[in-house]
Design a protein around this motif. Structure first.
Motif, PDB file in Angstrom:
ATOM      1  N   UNK A 222       9.041  12.069   3.711  1.00 15.08           N
ATOM      2  CA  UNK A 222       7.866  11.289   4.116  1.00 15.08           C
ATOM      3  C   UNK A 222       8.385   9.971   4.675  1.00 15.08           C
ATOM      4  N   UNK A 223       8.038   9.677   5.913  1.00 14.92           N
ATOM      5  CA  UNK A 223       8.546   8.493   6.595  1.00 14.92           C
ATOM      6  C   UNK A 223       7.378   7.599   6.986  1.00 14.92           C
ATOM      7  N   UNK A 224       7.424   6.355   6.544  1.00 14.72           N
ATOM      8  CA  UNK A 224       6.382   5.377   6.849  1.00 14.72           C
ATOM      9  C   UNK A 224       6.984   4.210   7.622  1.00 14.72           C
ATOM     10  N   UNK A 225       6.171   3.590   8.469  1.00 16.51           N
ATOM     11  CA  UNK A 225       6.558   2.362   9.153  1.00 16.51           C
ATOM     12  C   UNK A 225       5.725   1.240   8.545  1.00 16.51           C
ATOM     13  N   UNK A 226       6.410   0.303   7.881  1.00 18.41           N
ATOM     14  CA  UNK A 226       5.731  -0.763   7.139  1.00 18.41           C
ATOM     15  C   UNK A 226       5.973  -2.090   7.839  1.00 18.41           C
TER      16      UNK A 226
ATOM     17  N   UNK B 145       0.649   3.472   0.446  1.00 16.52           N
ATOM     18  CA  UNK B 145       0.168   4.542   1.315  1.00 16.52           C
ATOM     19  C   UNK B 145       0.957   5.836   1.158  1.00 16.52           C
ATOM     20  N   UNK B 146       2.032   5.811   0.396  1.00 12.45           N
ATOM     21  CA  UNK B 146       2.885   6.987   0.259  1.00 12.45           C
ATOM     22  C   UNK B 146       2.181   8.096  -0.518  1.00 12.45           C
ATOM     23  N   UNK B 147       2.318   9.310  -0.044  1.00  9.97           N
ATOM     24  CA  UNK B 147       1.786  10.473  -0.750  1.00  9.97           C
ATOM     25  C   UNK B 147       2.653  10.793  -1.967  1.00  9.97           C
ATOM     26  N   UNK B 148       3.983  10.656  -1.814  1.00  8.51           N
ATOM     27  CA  UNK B 148       4.899  10.997  -2.902  1.00  8.51           C
ATOM     28  C   UNK B 148       4.962   9.924  -3.970  1.00  8.51           C
ATOM     29  N   UNK B 149       4.859   8.648  -3.579  1.00  6.00           N
ATOM     30  CA  UNK B 149       5.007   7.570  -4.538  1.00  6.00           C
ATOM     31  C   UNK B 149       6.423   7.487  -5.069  1.00  6.00           C
ATOM     32  N   UNK B 150       6.582   6.940  -6.261  1.00  3.78           N
ATOM     33  CA  UNK B 150       7.908   6.831  -6.863  1.00  3.78           C
ATOM     34  C   UNK B 150       8.773   5.819  -6.146  1.00  3.78           C
ATOM     35  N   UNK B 151      10.076   6.107  -6.103  1.00  5.02           N
ATOM     36  CA  UNK B 151      11.044   5.207  -5.475  1.00  5.02           C
ATOM     37  C   UNK B 151      11.259   5.618  -4.020  1.00  5.02           C
ATOM     38  N   UNK B 152      11.346   4.613  -3.165  1.00  2.00           N
ATOM     39  CA  UNK B 152      11.569   4.847  -1.739  1.00  2.00           C
ATOM     40  C   UNK B 152      12.810   4.094  -1.290  1.00  2.00           C
TER      41      UNK B 152
ATOM     42  N   UNK C 208       3.672  -7.457   6.770  1.00  2.00           N
ATOM     43  CA  UNK C 208       2.613  -7.766   5.792  1.00  2.00           C
ATOM     44  C   UNK C 208       2.576  -6.734   4.668  1.00  2.00           C
ATOM     45  N   UNK C 209       3.505  -5.769   4.722  1.00  2.00           N
ATOM     46  CA  UNK C 209       3.555  -4.740   3.693  1.00  2.00           C
ATOM     47  C   UNK C 209       2.561  -3.622   3.904  1.00  2.00           C
ATOM     48  N   UNK C 210       2.006  -3.530   5.116  1.00  2.00           N
ATOM     49  CA  UNK C 210       1.016  -2.509   5.435  1.00  2.00           C
ATOM     50  C   UNK C 210       1.613  -1.479   6.398  1.00  2.00           C
TER      51      UNK C 210
ATOM     52  N   UNK D  81      11.404   1.115   8.647  1.00  2.00           N
ATOM     53  CA  UNK D  81      11.306   2.521   8.283  1.00  2.00           C
ATOM     54  C   UNK D  81      11.539   2.662   6.782  1.00  2.00           C
ATOM     55  N   UNK D  82      10.590   3.280   6.105  1.00  2.00           N
ATOM     56  CA  UNK D  82      10.672   3.497   4.660  1.00  2.00           C
ATOM     57  C   UNK D  82      10.609   4.998   4.414  1.00  2.00           C
ATOM     58  N   UNK D  83      11.605   5.494   3.685  1.00  2.00           N
ATOM     59  CA  UNK D  83      11.743   6.932   3.440  1.00  2.00           C
ATOM     60  C   UNK D  83      11.343   7.222   1.996  1.00  2.00           C
ATOM     61  N   UNK D  84      10.374   8.147   1.827  1.00  2.00           N
ATOM     62  CA  UNK D  84       9.891   8.529   0.500  1.00  2.00           C
ATOM     63  C   UNK D  84      10.084  10.039   0.305  1.00  2.00           C
ATOM     64  N   UNK D  85       9.951  10.489  -0.954  1.00  2.00           N
ATOM     65  CA  UNK D  85       9.988  11.914  -1.226  1.00  2.00           C
ATOM     66  C   UNK D  85      11.260  12.378  -1.902  1.00  2.00           C
TER      67      UNK D  85
END
Length: 508
Positions: A331-335, A378-385, A338-340, A350-354
């Motif tokens: 799961x890859x998010x662009x943050x 906003x992460x679906x997996x949560x936990x540590x990224x 502002x942390x959004x 780029x923040x990598x989750x999962x």
């Protein structure tokens, strides 16, 4: 922990069980192992390791060229309940000594020539040296078999050392599940099959290089390891071994495109994969012209989270500079700042989750806390990224584009290089009083290493002596392309060396 419906997560050594008994699994100079032979040799090497290192989770390091040992050890160590610590064979004794000390390895298996380069004090008193031929002979002589392991998928399986922008290499902790899911993910999106043959030209000490083995074996295909001297060796091996899959980094692709390929040899390749640096538009066009029948996969990854994205080959001609979208299991998010979650076209980190996220840095809670943080809301997996430090943007179609790095990492010929490591080596010679290592854009290397130094006053012959000393202490890929001698370094308002000004001067 997710897995495909018909393929639950298993421990790493189970990858050897996936191929058909008589199918080719590994092609070495000494001969060809089919999957039945691969399983037998993994089992016997694992039994010998368990006999020699009965302590669970003990670290066993390897420092050797590609061969039976380096190919089998990732699976054999996992089966024996040990943690594998591969050392890049290009490293010199000082870097190997750091990895041995930091990992707490209790055994180092290596080629006799490499072990002979270790100085007194390089090897911890608790670490035993074993020559590669002796280890393989002892495993064969013991003749015992160790059945497939039943380890917890979250157990530590390997520590891969990677350079950061500051300090010495740090060990990234990978679990069985990290590596198994990485193999499954890559085999999935590359559509690897049992009739595929992968030419493993990248170092097996890198996650990208090691995955050449694991993803191919996951698919039941065959691996042909190659330590090449010239790019022509790669072309000859593709032809000789009917290679279908070739993974490389941009500088090697440049050299590959300069070769005179016979059409029948080029036509054997079904897929080309790139990571370790971005492909240029020109290089994409050259590869597509030379290998029109092959799918070209542009990928992005970082050892801390294995791999993050790939670009659908169908889009490579129209979007040649894109990193693509998340690979399976990522799961890859662009943050944004502002942390959004960033809007389309807005730059962010780029923040990598999962489940591909590694377990952090070995015995380094401070640096782990800097990179491994709670996943965004906003992460679906949560936990540590993994917060990568890479700045990217996402377009309206969801495709990602690299913008730049937040830190001073040098990326040369596919290697992530710490400027501080080079600077420390230069200062340790006693020839220079100040040293700054910088990456300068280079068409062939991605970035070339430039070293700016100020000599110690009163020392003669420093300009001639420094390159020789660096050749003794640093591996080839860390050698400066150019050394710039200065009478004085530029100073920033805060009293530190003005790296930004030096970078601008070198780029001018």
């Amino acid at each position: 922990m997710p897995g495909s419906p018909d393929n639950p997560i298993l421990t790493l050594d189970h990858l050897a069980l996936r191929g058909a008994d008589e199918a080719d699994a590994l092609v070495l100079r000494e001969g060809i192992f089919n999957y039945r032979e691969l399983r037998s040799r993994v089992s016997r090497l694992a039994a010998w390791l368990r006999h020699e290192l009965p302590e669970r989770r003990a670290r066993v390091a390897s420092w050797a060229a590609k061969g039976e040992l380096t190919c089998l050890l990732p699976l054999a160590a996992a089966r024996a309940g040990l943690v594998h610590v591969p050392i890049n064979p290009m490293l010199k004794h000082a870097q190997a000594a750091h990895i041995l000390a930091d990992s707490g390895a209790t055994m180092l298996i290596g080629t006799p020539a490499r072990l002979a380069t270790l100085d007194e004090g390089d090897v911890p008193a608790t670490c035993r040296l074993v020559e590669e031929p002796a280890a393989l002979a002892a495993a064969a002589k013991l003749g015992a078999d160790l059945p497939p392991s039943q380890a917890d998928p979250n157990d530590l399986a390997a520590i891969l050392y990677t350079s950061g922008s500051t300090g010495r290499p740090k060990g990234v902790m990978l679990s069985h599940a990290n590596m198994w899911l990485g193999a499954e993910s890559v085999a999935d999106y590359l559509s690897l099959a049992r009739d595929d043959r992968t030419l493993a030209v990248l170092p097996l000490s890198f996650d990208y290089g090691q995955n050449q083995l694991l993803s191919t074996w996951y698919a039941g295909g065959c691996v042909v390891p190659l330590d090449f001297l010239l790019p022509g060796d790669v072309m000859k091996a593709v032809d000789r071994h009917a290679i279908t899959t070739l993974a490389a980094v941009p500088p090697l692709w440049v050299q590959v495109c300069e070769l005179d390929w016979a059409p029948e040899a080029a036509a054997k390749l079904r897929r080309l994969t790139n990571s370790g640096g971005a492909l240029t538009v020109d290089l994409v066009r050259r590869l597509r012209a030379l290998f029109p029948q092959a799918n070209l996969f542009a990928m992005y990854g970082l050892t801390e989270a294995f791999r993050s994205t790939y670009l659908d080959p169908a889009l490579i001609d129209t979007h040649p500079t894109s990193m693509g979208k998340a690979i399976p299991h990522a799961e890859v998010l662009v943050i944004n700042d502002r942390g959004e979650v960033a809007a389309d076209g807005e730059e962010g980190e780029l923040v990598h989750c999962g489940p591909l996220v590694a377990q952090g840095y070995w015995q380094d809670p401070q640096r782990t806390a800097e990179r491994y943080k709670p996943a965004p809301g906003a992460s679906v997996h949560g936990g540590t990224a993994v917060w990568s430090g890479d700045r990217v943007r996402r377009d309206a179609d969801g495709l990602l584009y690299f913008v730049g790095r937040r830190d001073a990492m040098i990326k040369s010929a596919g290697n992530r290089i710490s400027p501080q490591e080079i600077e420390d080596a230069a200062l340790a010679t006693g020839l220079v009083a100040e040293a700054v290592a910088l990456g300068v854009s280079d068409e062939r290397l991605g970035q070339a290493i430039h070293l700016v130094v100020r000599a110690v006053p009163g020392i003669s012959g420093a300009a001639e002596a420094l390159p020789r000393r660096l050749m003794q202490e640093l591996p080839n890929f860390m050698q400066p392309k150019v050394i710039h001698w200065r009478e004085a370094m530029p100073i920033s308002p805060n009293g530190k060396i003005d790296r930004t000004r030096l970078q601008a001067e070198l780029a001018a």
